[in-house]
Design a protein around this motif. Structure first.
Motif, PDB file in Angstrom:
ATOM      1  N   ILE A 248      59.384   1.090 -28.304  1.00 30.76           N
ATOM      2  CA  ILE A 248      58.637   2.226 -27.751  1.00 30.76           C
ATOM      3  C   ILE A 248      58.322   1.978 -26.280  1.00 30.76           C
ATOM      4  N   TRP A 249      57.860   0.764 -25.974  1.00 40.53           N
ATOM      5  CA  TRP A 249      57.545   0.451 -24.584  1.00 40.53           C
ATOM      6  C   TRP A 249      58.798   0.456 -23.709  1.00 40.53           C
ATOM      7  N   THR A 275      54.154  -6.315 -24.874  1.00 44.39           N
ATOM      8  CA  THR A 275      54.751  -5.652 -23.707  1.00 44.39           C
ATOM      9  C   THR A 275      53.847  -4.569 -23.128  1.00 44.39           C
ATOM     10  N   ALA A 276      52.734  -4.265 -23.800  1.00 47.22           N
ATOM     11  CA  ALA A 276      51.805  -3.271 -23.253  1.00 47.22           C
ATOM     12  C   ALA A 276      51.248  -3.733 -21.907  1.00 47.22           C
ATOM     13  N   ALA A 280      53.136  -1.375 -15.283  1.00 46.81           N
ATOM     14  CA  ALA A 280      52.408  -0.136 -15.564  1.00 46.81           C
ATOM     15  C   ALA A 280      53.356   1.054 -15.488  1.00 46.81           C
ATOM     16  N   LEU A 281      53.071   2.062 -16.291  1.00 44.11           N
ATOM     17  CA  LEU A 281      53.871   3.286 -16.254  1.00 44.11           C
ATOM     18  C   LEU A 281      53.639   3.988 -14.917  1.00 44.11           C
ATOM     19  N   ASP A 304      43.751   3.458 -20.318  1.00 48.63           N
ATOM     20  CA  ASP A 304      44.031   2.394 -19.354  1.00 48.63           C
ATOM     21  C   ASP A 304      45.536   2.131 -19.240  1.00 48.63           C
ATOM     22  N   LEU A 305      46.261   2.397 -20.333  1.00 49.00           N
ATOM     23  CA  LEU A 305      47.709   2.175 -20.342  1.00 49.00           C
ATOM     24  C   LEU A 305      48.485   3.368 -19.788  1.00 49.00           C
ATOM     25  N   GLY A 306      47.751   4.418 -19.395  1.00 51.59           N
ATOM     26  CA  GLY A 306      48.407   5.581 -18.801  1.00 51.59           C
ATOM     27  C   GLY A 306      48.690   6.701 -19.771  1.00 51.59           C
TER      28      GLY A 306
END
Length: 525
Positions: A248-249, A275-276, A280-281, A304-306
């Motif tokens: 997914i990442w 991998t999170a 950053a995205l 926070d992860l976008g």
């Protein structure tokens, strides 16, 4: 008398017709492919909207040649793939009825569904070929599996489109365990799927530049109608054949994914993956979640992860999300605690739904909008099922004088937003999947060592809930033996994760008090 040019029957396949014309050479599907039996690497496939439409119409011709006439049912046991997307268009093009099969069910459960639906043809992807073969042999259905034969038949078939004569005609049958244990066939019509697809495209803001990642199973409520919603927008379907946080990442970063839907359990996997914490995205991702309220901690982590998460509510009987927590821009200025409280609510009816109600179970009147008075959530409108297939009794049970009884209890806040406080008492929702406790109890009770059993949901950080079995026995038996006994008859996810031995609490009339057991689990949890 209205002129003939003022009306056309609604059907979700019309979206593919339009996108073929408007976005012919844009990428419609990205499919990473399936691993082969010989261990060879999967072969990625990409299709434009012109190819997607052509393949779907040829699949309609194939379905007809295999023996499915208009009105006949076609069962599909498939991963999130180009095959499943083609089936969502090709089967309706053929005038047939789509029956998506839950890939997590056992052979016996699938056989019951195929037999109950009367499906004469089955389609399957490579990963599920062995299971599909067993089901087809037992039911007499004609099976076509992804691969060389599938491609050869598509290449040689004549394209076919059977016009929709009645937009309220049967489009699909989606089976759900519901509360009785035996799967019930929820009947979708063309009009409902068309409107629900538009609602989903509207609420998550799909557009031609959207790249939608298929983390939500397409067999579940026809993927909340997103196979048609993404197509309507001219966006790109990015297929995911198995849930894998690392994959997914990778796709989020390499395919420019802009949207996906998933249960909170999947969000937890994504947020917790190693991998999170990678690069950053470079863009925000719109995420829709349902099945259980996401925790404030999870919402904060996803942000926070976008990723911006919207909370939805619905059932198989409502084509997926019938209720959406429409976010007010002013709420962004509130404290984190207050935002989390508002995000936990289910919300209001989606843009094509009728205004939902919460009614007093005794009087049938609407409860006050005070955020405290409890009642049952009832729904109606174009995005509610036709009824249960070949089960008028079950259909009558959920009919509250023209309103669909959800079995879920909630309150209405002063601003009109609904919040679910409890749900159908005996249904366990684990990882977004319904588990009927009665179904599991019947299997447990069939074990020679068991006198009686009660299965309830226990809180779980990863799955939302897990099934726990309380069992009284006539002779000593190992917990693992009972768990394995259930697994031989039902899908593995339905098996108890814990077994507790002892006398079961009962009322004066001898009825097992599941509420006592549920409260005990919540207190312990």
């Amino acid at each position: 008398m209205p002129a003939p040019f003022t009306f056309a029957e609604l059907t979700p396949t019309a979206f593919l017709d339009r996108s073929e014309h408007a976005f012919a050479e844009r990428t419609a599907i990205v499919d990473p492919g399936a691993s082969s039996a010989t261990g060879e690497s999967p072969v990625e496939r990409r299709f434009t909207y012109r190819q997607f439409a052509e393949r779907s119409r040829r699949l309609a011709g194939v379905v007809g040649a295999l023996g499915a006439n208009p009105g006949d049912r076609v069962a599909v046991l498939a991963t999130n793939s180009h095959v499943m997307l083609e089936a969502h268009h090709g089967v309706p093009y053929a005038g047939a009825v789509l029956v998506p099969l839950n890939t997590r069910l056992s052979a016996d459960e699938l056989i019951h569904i195929v037999e109950h639906s009367g499906a004469r043809v089955m389609l399957a992807t490579t990963e599920l070929a062995e299971l599909a073969t067993v089901v087809a042999e037992r039911t007499g259905a004609t099976l076509l599996v992804e691969g060389a034969e599938y491609e050869d038949r598509l290449a040689s078939a004549a394209p076919s489109v059977v016009p929709v004569a009645d937009e309220r005609g049967l489009l699909a049958i989606n089976y759900t365990s519901g509360t009785t244990g035996r799967p019930k066939g929820v009947m979708y019509h063309h009009r409902g799927a068309y409107l629900q697809a538009l609602a989903m495209a509207f609420h998550v803001r799909l557009a031609p530049e959207s790249r939608y990642l298929w983390t939500l199973p397409m067999f579940h409520c026809d993927g909340w109608c997103f196979p048609w919603a993404v197509t309507a927008a001219g966006g790109t379907h990015v297929c995911l054949r198995a849930i894998d946080a690392e994959e997914i990442w990778r796709l989020l970063r390499t395919e420019g994914v802009t949207h996906f839907c998933a249960a909170p359990t999947v969000l937890t996997m994504i947020a917790g993956a190693p991998t999170a914490d990678g690069p950053a995205l470079d863009h925000r991702v719109t995420v829709a979640t349902g099945g259980a309220p996401p925790s404030p901690t999870l919402l904060s982590r996803m942000s926070d992860l976008g990723m911006d998460v919207t909370h939805l509510y619905g059932l198989t009987e409502t084509y997926g999300p019938a209720v959406v927590n429409d976010w007010h821009p002013e709420w962004d200025e509130l404290s984190g605690e207050e935002r989390a409280r508002l995000q936990a609510r289910q919300g209001v009816g989606n843009v094509v739904a009728a205004r939902l109600r919460v009614v007093d179970e005794t009087t049938g009147h609407d409860v006050p909008a005070d955020g405290e008075s409890m009642g049952e959530l009832v729904l109606r409108g174009n995005d509610v099922m036709l009824g249960y297939y070949r089960d008028p009794a079950a259909t009558a049970e959920v009919d509250a004088v023209g309103w669909f009884r959800t079995g879920d209890l909630g309150v209405v806040h002063p601003d009109g937003y609904v919040e679910i406080r409890d749900r159908s008492k005996d249904v366990i929702i684990s990882g977004g999947e319904n588990i009927a406790s009665v179904e599991v109890e019947r299997v447990l009770d069939s074990h020679p060592a068991v006198i009686e059993s009660a299965v309830v949901g226990a809180p779980d950080e990863r799955w939302g809930e897990i099934p726990v079995a309380y069992v009284s026995v006539r002779e000593e038996v190992e917990p693992d033996a009972l768990v394995e006994h259930v697994r031989t008859h039902l899908a593995r996810y339905k098996a108890p994760k814990r077994v507790v031995f002892g006398e079961l609490p009962k009322t004066s009339t001898g009825k097992i008090q599941k509420n006592v057991l549920r409260d005990q689990e919540r207190s312990a949890g």
